[in-house]
Design a protein around this motif. Structure first.
Motif, PDB file in Angstrom:
ATOM      1  N   ALA A 140       0.823  -1.208   0.000  1.00 32.20           N
ATOM      2  CA  ALA A 140       0.000   0.000   0.000  1.00 32.20           C
ATOM      3  C   ALA A 140       0.861   1.265   0.000  1.00 32.20           C
ATOM      4  CB  ALA A 140      -0.927  -0.007   1.218  1.00 32.20           C
ATOM      5  N   LEU A 141       1.876   1.287   0.829  1.00 33.60           N
ATOM      6  CA  LEU A 141       2.708   2.488   0.931  1.00 33.60           C
ATOM      7  C   LEU A 141       3.504   2.729  -0.348  1.00 33.60           C
ATOM      8  CD1 LEU A 141       4.032   2.204   4.606  1.00 33.60           C
ATOM      9  CD2 LEU A 141       2.162   3.615   3.727  1.00 33.60           C
ATOM     10  N   LEU A 142       4.003   1.662  -0.967  1.00 33.71           N
ATOM     11  CA  LEU A 142       4.757   1.831  -2.216  1.00 33.71           C
ATOM     12  C   LEU A 142       3.857   2.365  -3.334  1.00 33.71           C
ATOM     13  CD1 LEU A 142       6.948  -1.397  -2.099  1.00 33.71           C
ATOM     14  CD2 LEU A 142       7.776   0.958  -1.912  1.00 33.71           C
ATOM     15  N   GLU A 143       2.589   2.000  -3.273  1.00 37.33           N
ATOM     16  CA  GLU A 143       1.654   2.483  -4.289  1.00 37.33           C
ATOM     17  C   GLU A 143       1.318   3.952  -4.073  1.00 37.33           C
ATOM     18  OE1 GLU A 143      -2.888   1.597  -5.958  1.00 37.33           O
ATOM     19  OE2 GLU A 143      -1.978   0.259  -4.463  1.00 37.33           O
ATOM     20  N   TYR A 144       1.095   4.362  -2.828  1.00 35.24           N
ATOM     21  CA  TYR A 144       0.648   5.724  -2.541  1.00 35.24           C
ATOM     22  C   TYR A 144       1.785   6.732  -2.396  1.00 35.24           C
ATOM     23  CZ  TYR A 144      -3.852   3.495  -1.486  1.00 35.24           C
ATOM     24  OH  TYR A 144      -5.011   2.783  -1.571  1.00 35.24           O
ATOM     25  N   CYS A 145       2.997   6.253  -2.106  1.00 34.75           N
ATOM     26  CA  CYS A 145       4.111   7.169  -1.801  1.00 34.75           C
ATOM     27  C   CYS A 145       5.198   6.978  -2.859  1.00 34.75           C
ATOM     28  CB  CYS A 145       4.659   6.894  -0.407  1.00 34.75           C
ATOM     29  SG  CYS A 145       3.383   6.907   0.885  1.00 34.75           S
ATOM     30  N   PRO A 146       5.224   7.808  -3.891  1.00 34.07           N
ATOM     31  CA  PRO A 146       6.086   7.552  -5.043  1.00 34.07           C
ATOM     32  C   PRO A 146       7.577   7.662  -4.766  1.00 34.07           C
ATOM     33  CG  PRO A 146       5.027   9.703  -5.221  1.00 34.07           C
ATOM     34  CD  PRO A 146       4.374   9.006  -4.066  1.00 34.07           C
ATOM     35  N   ASN A 147       7.974   8.373  -3.722  1.00 36.70           N
ATOM     36  CA  ASN A 147       9.406   8.551  -3.446  1.00 36.70           C
ATOM     37  C   ASN A 147       9.901   7.702  -2.277  1.00 36.70           C
ATOM     38  OD1 ASN A 147       9.644  10.541  -5.484  1.00 36.70           O
ATOM     39  ND2 ASN A 147       8.763  12.055  -4.079  1.00 36.70           N
ATOM     40  N   LEU A 148       9.047   6.803  -1.827  1.00 32.44           N
ATOM     41  CA  LEU A 148       9.395   5.955  -0.686  1.00 32.44           C
ATOM     42  C   LEU A 148      10.163   4.716  -1.152  1.00 32.44           C
ATOM     43  CD1 LEU A 148       8.996   5.122   2.362  1.00 32.44           C
ATOM     44  CD2 LEU A 148       6.931   3.910   1.585  1.00 32.44           C
ATOM     45  N   SER A 149      11.184   4.333  -0.369  1.00 30.06           N
ATOM     46  CA  SER A 149      11.870   3.055  -0.545  1.00 30.06           C
ATOM     47  C   SER A 149      11.743   2.278   0.761  1.00 30.06           C
ATOM     48  CB  SER A 149      13.343   3.253  -0.893  1.00 30.06           C
ATOM     49  OG  SER A 149      13.487   3.851  -2.159  1.00 30.06           O
ATOM     50  N   ILE A 150      11.711   0.958   0.643  1.00 36.54           N
ATOM     51  CA  ILE A 150      11.546   0.104   1.831  1.00 36.54           C
ATOM     52  C   ILE A 150      12.675  -0.916   1.885  1.00 36.54           C
ATOM     53  CG2 ILE A 150      10.092  -1.646   2.930  1.00 36.54           C
ATOM     54  CD1 ILE A 150       7.649  -0.203   1.897  1.00 36.54           C
ATOM     55  N   LEU A 151      13.235  -1.059   3.073  1.00 37.60           N
ATOM     56  CA  LEU A 151      14.255  -2.073   3.357  1.00 37.60           C
ATOM     57  C   LEU A 151      13.704  -2.968   4.454  1.00 37.60           C
ATOM     58  CD1 LEU A 151      17.151  -3.295   3.302  1.00 37.60           C
ATOM     59  CD2 LEU A 151      17.820  -1.476   4.904  1.00 37.60           C
ATOM     60  N   ALA A 152      13.717  -4.273   4.231  1.00 36.05           N
ATOM     61  CA  ALA A 152      13.180  -5.206   5.220  1.00 36.05           C
ATOM     62  C   ALA A 152      14.208  -6.291   5.514  1.00 36.05           C
ATOM     63  CB  ALA A 152      11.881  -5.840   4.710  1.00 36.05           C
ATOM     64  N   SER A 153      14.294  -6.721   6.763  1.00 33.54           N
ATOM     65  CA  SER A 153      15.090  -7.895   7.117  1.00 33.54           C
ATOM     66  C   SER A 153      14.129  -8.973   7.593  1.00 33.54           C
ATOM     67  CB  SER A 153      16.110  -7.565   8.203  1.00 33.54           C
ATOM     68  OG  SER A 153      15.489  -7.337   9.448  1.00 33.54           O
ATOM     69  N   SER A 154      14.235 -10.153   6.994  1.00 32.62           N
ATOM     70  CA  SER A 154      13.263 -11.192   7.294  1.00 32.62           C
ATOM     71  C   SER A 154      13.827 -12.553   6.919  1.00 32.62           C
ATOM     72  CB  SER A 154      11.968 -10.943   6.506  1.00 32.62           C
ATOM     73  OG  SER A 154      11.052 -11.991   6.694  1.00 32.62           O
ATOM     74  N   ARG A 155      13.471 -13.559   7.700  1.00 34.22           N
ATOM     75  CA  ARG A 155      13.855 -14.920   7.341  1.00 34.22           C
ATOM     76  C   ARG A 155      12.992 -15.446   6.198  1.00 34.22           C
ATOM     77  NH1 ARG A 155      15.053 -17.652  13.315  1.00 34.22           N
ATOM     78  NH2 ARG A 155      15.775 -15.731  14.303  1.00 34.22           N
ATOM     79  N   GLU A 156      11.891 -14.767   5.932  1.00 34.32           N
ATOM     80  CA  GLU A 156      10.980 -15.168   4.863  1.00 34.32           C
ATOM     81  C   GLU A 156      10.744 -13.968   3.943  1.00 34.32           C
ATOM     82  OE1 GLU A 156       6.550 -17.215   4.291  1.00 34.32           O
ATOM     83  OE2 GLU A 156       7.351 -16.829   6.293  1.00 34.32           O
TER      84      GLU A 156
END
Length: 824
Positions: A209-225
């Motif tokens: 949702a955030l990537l769709e609504y916020c055009p200048n946003l980048s996301i970094l995630a740490s996850s085992r999955e």
């Protein structure tokens, strides 16, 4: 109204419109609590979308709408809570230069908007995520926002956690994700989700949702999955680099981490890097495991630690008291991942622990289904469940030469094996595992003498740990049929890849199990017994145990004749011919090889006939008949090329190279031997490698290039010694003596000649005729250069030293040549 704050303006407009809070909330599609909070100042910064809803519900004209918007912006600018920043690292990041470079490029250059760092628990995802967030912070104009999810126990808490991190005061609202999106808006920022595994579905939804609504946003995630979103880039965090040799001890990331953490606890690692390497190799470079192991240096030496880890990972506990439970022990880290699995995934996870050193999809499907030949449905289920475990970082995937293999880190496999034992299914899984590898060994045997030879040798070498486990099961459970079938199916592989001693042990123990069976049951295993005796005799011969080899081969000959198996009989005769050849009985060897040839010819077996030609040529050149040997070996070489037998081709090239070398055609000899060396190395055919190096060393010695000769001959001696081939080791020692004499190292040459003589006396094998002239020339030169007493002392010293000590360059005992233990 101009001086009123936003809450006051909203209240006045509502009253002027004759609306209650409930009525305005209903008309605007907001909650009553949200209206009350805005009017009372509990929430002072409504987003643009909320403002539009309120202004429309109040039917405000443009001037009033503008004043309300201005008041909202003023309060937002002065009262907005700052975003949560990444925490400060508590210690130095060791290594990770490659990883930071690769991931920084992906995020800093906006190559991806969603990057997931994944890997098993304890591999250092959070530490790398923190370092990466700090590394790329300057690339994001509006900063980095850190969302810590590790402490959450309910997925419903994810959205409020994100809201709090970005500076919102979360209220009960059905539009909280939209409000977060409004808060971020067009900000150029990096949103970091740390430790997503247990809430990965919810994180995926809010990220989408955030990537769709916020055009200048980048996301970094740490996850085992993985989040499994469109556009997601995945970076699998590797373990720290391990030292492959002594030169890398100080530069290895894994070693550096252990040393730094142990030193911080007051332990001096000076002079113990070899033991540190033992520890970190056993831990496969896993950062958490290394830190936990280093913590144990407060009560153990590194050597004790390394020895303890060889049997169990149970000591990997006692992490920081401030760390989460899953970071205080490796068990806790894996337990946390295990708790997130479905029942089906847990079952498969436990069953897969039966594999050692990795497995293929077919192997997994067999163990999971219990069917010897799993069908499409079983394979599809195995693939699905394996894929799910891989996505959760409990299984790693490798791809090589078009084949996918799966494996577990050793510490994860130990945990899974405990789970399998806990449910009482260890024996069941081990039996299924063994049956699969017995079938694999028998299938492979039929491909080890043809065009697919290299592929199948490589496949068996990759499965060697599993084959060992299957054999251990067969012997542990006293299963004669399984032990005989498996060991008999593997003897040719063991002979080609140099597993002489191990293959011999398997075969002898399997045959001993078979001897305990009643005669009627043994009759059913007669083909396997004959093959096992053939294999045991062949491997004993290759280790120069000639008497034991002859006994086993004569037994196999009798059994094959009783079975009317002409092909088996011909192969046994071929092996008996080899024993006679090495013992110097060339006439008997030739008779046996001719008899073998006749049987192969009657069967129309072109490969067998080629081998007979090759062995006859081998006998011929060893006894000095170079022309006959060349004709035989050329016929063998041409036939081996046609049938695609790599081992046979390597041997014919070695023989032709040796013939050319003894004929003085050194350029031709080198070409042939370089070809045999390359082919043998590609096949993993260690005997071929050792022989090729031996003959190439003789060529360099004849040319006068003694330094190159020493290098080649030393390598050859090491290979032959490791294989257990004392017959050839003696010949290489005699060649090294010739080089030593050329370098005017007469005393050491005498030592080497004595060592060779001692080996020949033990195995009762004479110097081959073709080598006698060079050997006698060397001895004569050495005796002429030394006083008789000095020669006898050096000679006797050489005879007294074990072959392994000579190969390691030990100085001869008693002082003879002690100042020059090596040729270089």
């Amino acid at each position: 109204m101009q001086g009123a704050g936003f809450g006051g303006l909203l209240r006045r407009h509502r009253r002027e419109a004759g609306l209650s809070q409930e009525a305005l909330a209903e008309r605007a599609g907001l909650s009553v609590d949200a209206i009350a909070a805005l009017e009372r100042g509990r929430r002072r910064a409504p987003r643009a979308h909320t403002l539009r809803l309120l202004a429309d519900a109040l039917r405000l004209g443009d001037p009033d709408r503008s004043r309300l918007t201005a008041a909202a912006r003023k309060e937002a600018d002065t009262t907005r809570t700052p975003m949560r920043q990444p925490p400060a690292p508590t210690n130095e990041l060791i290594g990770r230069t490659t990883e930071l470079t690769a991931t920084s490029r992906l995020l800093g250059q906006r190559i991806t908007r969603l990057l997931t760092l994944t890997g098993p628990g304890g591999v250092g995802k959070t530490r790398l995520t923190l370092a990466l967030a700090n590394e790329v912070a300057d690339s994001f104009q509006d900063g980095v926002c850190w969302v810590q999810l590790a402490a959450l126990t309910d997925p419903a808490g994810v959205v409020p956690a994100v809201a709090a991190a970005v500076g919102l005061h979360p209220l009960e609202s059905t539009r909280l994700v939209e409000e977060i999106a409004e808060q971020i808006g067009r900000s150029a920022m990096l949103l970091v989700f740390d430790n997503c595994s247990h809430v990965v579905a919810t994180v995926g939804q809010i990220s989408a949702a955030l990537l769709e609504y916020c055009p200048n946003l980048s996301i970094l995630a740490s996850s085992r999955e993985l989040l499994r979103l469109p556009g997601e880039s995945v970076y699998v965090v590797p373990a720290l680099s391990l030292p492959h040799d002594e030169d890398q001890l100080e530069t290895s990331e894994a070693v550096r981490l252990f040393v730094e953490r142990a030193t911080a606890r007051g332990y001096d690692t000076t002079g113990q890097l070899d033991q540190v390497a033992r520890v970190v190799r056993r831990l496969e470079g896993m950062p958490l495991a290394i830190e936990l192991a280093a913590a144990r240096t407060n009560v153990m030496t590194i050597e004790e630690l390394a020895s303890e880890l060889e049997t169990s990972f149970g000591i990997l506990a006692g992490g920081s008291r401030t760390a989460s439970p899953r970071q205080q022990s490796m068990y806790g880290a894996i337990e946390w991942s295990y708790a997130l699995l479905t029942p089906a995934e847990r079952d498969v996870f436990a069953q897969l622990s039966v594999f050692v050193g990795g497995w293929t999809l077919n192997a997994a499907a067999t163990v999971m289904s219990g069917q010897a030949h799993p069908g499409p449905l079983e394979r599809a289920e195995a693939l699905d469940l394996t894929g799910r475990l891989a996505d959760k970082s409990l299984i790693r995937v490798t791809r090589r030469r078009g084949v996918t293999r799966y494996y577990m880190l050793a510490v994860i496999r130990e945990f899974a094996a405990d789970r399998l034992m806990a449910v009482g299914r260890t024996d069941e899984a081990a039996e299924r595992h063994a049956q699969f590898y017995i079938s694999l060994a028998e299938e492979a045997e039929g491909h080890l003498r043809g065009p697919a030879q290299e592929e199948w040798l490589d496949r068996l070498e990759n499965e060697l740990d599993n084959l060992r486990a299957a054999m251990a099961w067969a012997l542990r459970t006293s299963s004669p049929a399984a032990a005989l079938r498996l060991s008999a199916g593997l003897w040719l592989f063991c002979s080609m890849h140099g597993h002489y001693a191990e293959g011999s042990r398997w075969l002898e123990r399997a045959l001993a199990l078979g001897d305990s069976l009643p005669a009627d049951l043994m009759a059913e295993l007669s083909p396997a017994c004959a093959k096992a005796n053939l294999g045991a005799g062949t491997l004993a011969f290759l280790q120069c145990e000639y008497d034991a080899a002859t006994d086993r081969l004569q037994t196999a000959l009798r059994q094959y004749k009783e079975l009317n198996d002409a092909a088996g009989t011909a192969l046994v005769l071929q092996r008996l011919g080899g024993v006679a050849r090495e013992r110097g009985d060339y006439g008997a060897a030739e008779d046996l090889h001719c008899e073998s040839y006749d049987l192969y010819e009657s069967l129309g077996d072109r490969a067998g006939m080629a081998w007979a030609h090759n062995h006859l040529g081998f006998v011929a050149w060893l006894r000095g008949d170079l022309d006959i040997g060349a004709r035989r070996c050329r016929r063998a070489r041409d036939a081996f090329r046609i049938v695609g037998d790599g081992e046979g081709l390597a041997w014919s090239l070695i023989s032709l190279g040796a013939i050319a070398q003894y004929s003085g055609e050194l350029v031709e000899a080198e070409d042939l031997l370089q070809e045999s060396l390359a082919l043998s190395q590609r096949l993993g055919y260690r005997e071929g490698v050792a022989w090729s190096l031996n003959q190439l060393g003789i060529i360099e010695r004849r040319r006068g290039y003694t330094e190159r000769a020493v290098h080649l001959l030393d390598e050859s001696l090491a290979e032959h010694r490791d294989l257990g081939d004392r017959w050839r080791s003696a010949s290489v020692l005699e060649e090294l003596a010739a080089v030593a004499q050329q370098r005017e190292r007469s005393e050491y040459a005498a030592f080497l000649l004595g060592a060779a003589d001692g080996v020949r006396e033990v195995i009762r094998a004479p110097v081959p005729v073709i080598e006698k002239a060079d050997c006698e020339t060397t001895r004569a030169a050495v005796e002429a250069a030394l006083e008789r007493r000095a020669f006898r002392a050096a000679w006797s010293a050489g005879r007294a030293v074990p072959l392994a000590a000579v190969a390691d360059g030990y100085p001869p005992p008693g002082g003879a040549a002690a100042d020059s233990p090596t040729l270089t």
